[in-house]
Design a protein around this motif. Sequence first.
Motif, short mmCIF file in Angstrom:
data_model
loop_
_atom_site.label_atom_id
_atom_site.label_comp_id
_atom_site.label_asym_id
_atom_site.label_seq_id
_atom_site.Cartn_x
_atom_site.Cartn_y
_atom_site.Cartn_z
N LEU A 99 4.56 -16.14 -17.11
CA LEU A 99 3.10 -16.58 -16.90
C LEU A 99 3.14 -17.96 -16.74
N ARG A 100 4.05 -18.66 -17.14
CA ARG A 100 4.44 -20.14 -16.85
C ARG A 100 4.57 -20.42 -15.25
N PHE A 101 5.34 -19.34 -14.73
CA PHE A 101 5.73 -19.45 -13.35
C PHE A 101 4.75 -19.26 -12.63
N ILE A 102 3.78 -18.30 -13.00
CA ILE A 102 2.56 -17.80 -12.25
C ILE A 102 1.46 -19.10 -12.41
N PHE A 129 -0.35 -22.04 -4.80
CA PHE A 129 0.29 -21.30 -3.52
C PHE A 129 -0.47 -19.62 -3.56
N GLU A 130 -0.28 -19.30 -4.83
CA GLU A 130 -0.88 -17.76 -4.84
C GLU A 130 -2.08 -17.60 -4.35
N LEU A 131 -3.02 -18.68 -4.51
CA LEU A 131 -4.49 -18.61 -4.33
C LEU A 131 -4.42 -18.68 -2.90
N PHE A 132 -3.77 -19.37 -2.22
CA PHE A 132 -3.60 -19.86 -0.85
C PHE A 132 -3.10 -18.43 -0.01
N LEU A 151 -3.53 -15.38 -1.25
CA LEU A 151 -4.63 -14.53 -1.34
C LEU A 151 -5.70 -14.75 -0.36
N LEU A 152 -6.04 -15.99 -0.34
CA LEU A 152 -7.24 -16.23 0.73
C LEU A 152 -6.84 -15.94 2.16
N GLU A 153 -5.61 -16.28 2.59
CA GLU A 153 -5.18 -16.18 3.88
C GLU A 153 -5.14 -14.59 4.08
N VAL A 154 -4.80 -13.79 3.11
CA VAL A 154 -4.56 -12.33 3.38
C VAL A 154 -6.07 -11.76 3.64
N ILE A 155 -6.89 -12.17 2.73
CA ILE A 155 -8.62 -11.87 3.00
C ILE A 155 -8.90 -12.27 4.27
N SER A 156 -8.72 -13.48 4.86
CA SER A 156 -9.09 -13.90 6.11
C SER A 156 -8.54 -12.99 7.10
N LEU A 176 -12.18 -34.70 3.65
CA LEU A 176 -12.62 -35.76 2.91
C LEU A 176 -13.07 -35.50 1.28
N LEU A 177 -12.74 -34.52 0.94
CA LEU A 177 -13.12 -34.16 -0.45
C LEU A 177 -12.31 -35.26 -1.39
N PRO A 178 -12.96 -35.64 -2.43
CA PRO A 178 -12.38 -36.70 -3.16
C PRO A 178 -11.01 -36.53 -3.56
N LEU A 179 -10.07 -37.75 -3.63
CA LEU A 179 -8.63 -37.82 -3.70
C LEU A 179 -8.23 -36.94 -5.03
N ASN A 180 -9.12 -37.08 -6.07
CA ASN A 180 -8.75 -36.26 -7.16
C ASN A 180 -9.12 -34.88 -7.35
N SER A 181 -9.79 -34.46 -6.43
CA SER A 181 -10.24 -32.95 -6.62
C SER A 181 -9.35 -32.14 -6.80
N SER A 182 -9.25 -31.08 -7.46
CA SER A 182 -8.09 -29.99 -7.95
C SER A 182 -7.87 -29.35 -6.75
N ARG A 183 -6.53 -28.86 -6.59
CA ARG A 183 -6.00 -28.15 -5.34
C ARG A 183 -6.74 -26.87 -5.22
N MET A 184 -7.05 -26.07 -6.62
CA MET A 184 -7.70 -24.82 -6.43
C MET A 184 -9.01 -24.93 -5.69
N LEU A 185 -10.03 -26.06 -6.10
CA LEU A 185 -11.30 -26.19 -5.56
C LEU A 185 -11.18 -26.57 -4.23
N GLN A 186 -10.34 -27.17 -3.97
CA GLN A 186 -10.30 -27.66 -2.31
C GLN A 186 -9.82 -26.30 -1.59
N LEU A 187 -8.74 -25.42 -2.11
CA LEU A 187 -8.59 -24.24 -1.18
C LEU A 187 -10.00 -23.37 -1.22
N LEU A 188 -10.63 -23.27 -2.37
CA LEU A 188 -11.71 -22.42 -2.40
C LEU A 188 -13.05 -22.98 -1.39
N LEU A 189 -13.17 -24.26 -1.55
CA LEU A 189 -14.25 -24.84 -0.71
C LEU A 189 -13.88 -24.72 0.89
N GLY A 190 -12.52 -24.93 1.14
CA GLY A 190 -12.28 -24.78 2.72
C GLY A 190 -12.47 -23.28 3.00
#
Lengths: 274, 172
Positions: free
Chosen positions: A5-8, A14-17, A19-24, B44-58
């Motif tokens: 779990l900690r690893f995930i 990276f995992e989200l990346f 996933l999103l790329e696969v969808i695209s 140009l999203l804020p420097l401290n925005s989270s990586r997950m949010l950045q990915l999703l917004l992209g």
Amino acid sequence: MRGLLRFIYKYRAFELFILLEVISVWLLVSNNRYYNVSYLNTTNSVVATTNQRIFNTQKYFSLQEVNEKLAQENALLREQLTRLLYSESYRKLPVNDSLLDRYELIPAKVERNSTAKNHNIILLDKGKTHGIESGMGVVGPQGVIGQIKYVSNNFSSAISLLHTDTRISSLLTRDGTIGTTQWDGKDIGIAKLKYIPRHVPIAEGDTVITSGFNSVFPEGIMIGYVQRIDVKKNESFYDIDIALSTSFHNLNMTYIVKDKLGAEIDSLTTISEE
Amino acid sequence: MTLKSALTYLLSFMGYVLLQAALLNKLVIANSIFCFFYVGFIFLLPLNSSRMLQLLLGFAAGFVIDLFGDSIGVHMISCTLAMFIRPFWQQLVLGDIKEMPGFINIQGVTIFRFFTFTMPLLLIHHFVIFYLDAIGTDFSFSLLPKALFSAFFTFVVLLSIQLFVTSFTKKK
């Protein structure tokens, strides 16, 4: 388990990346492969209405030009009509009802059009409710334009002749040789005419029209003129450039071609191929 | 995330995307140089925005642009890739900046750093788009120069807007 779990969690970005790329990629590939199953394009009603609003504003500024074009087309049609009415061949023509009104032309306005990509798409303001189906041909006053790909209730989008996957069965008027017109993605005024054998007599300026060999376009719709002929060593076909008769950067009125006998012809072809 | 910041995100998202769909999709120089100005929103999203949010917004920005451009998948792939790379590049180029409220702007960094931060991301993003569009065609010609010139074009538009906004706020 906890380690896993900690690893995930640690590599979640990276995992989200991935996933999103696969969808695209999946969307990209499936959208190219299947016709008319996807709503993720400009025929989607929200996108289409927004586009229409934008385009209507822009269109207001080109009304003058549109008027002139329509007047020109009118004149041309009138001329053709007169010629047809007084021609001898028309009077002698044996009457065949089903062939005479085989094609129905449905006028459609261009809502959005692109020319700058390799895969250009044209959005038209007629859809399922007007009897439009995927696969129908689109022609304009100056010649061939494209073929319908997606249809929604009130809109349809056509793959333009300026789309590198479009192939149009073509005929050289000089001696009736059949070839295929395809755009190579380079110049919006020029397409390639393929599969014309080297022994065929051909000259610059020859007219290229549709062959009518499939149920997409009627025979004799203008495609363009031969502009440059090249013969490459060890090739059995010419390398021919044709100057397209339609100027794609300012499309406005088009006609969608409905072939009433299309289904009949297609089923016959399928049977004879089996 | 507070409600106010969520609203800011939403408004600028719509602003960038609508401007792109209505105006800049039409603005193509010589039929080959494009301006994908909407990437300004995600880069140009804020420097401290989270990586997950950045990915999703992209991903979301690419999706909407693809809907309007009839190119589903193309912008989604390139935006998501660019947004994956962004945090690493940001650490390298702007790593020493601790505090910058709101979106990355020209007042917070120098023009030179603004350039070094956005240009490589623009290049990658534009190149992927042109590459995906050209698959299946004979593209031995001009993919790289096309991406380069388009990235410069986009950068110039982004910079002009930044300068315009800056001069506007200074007058106040």
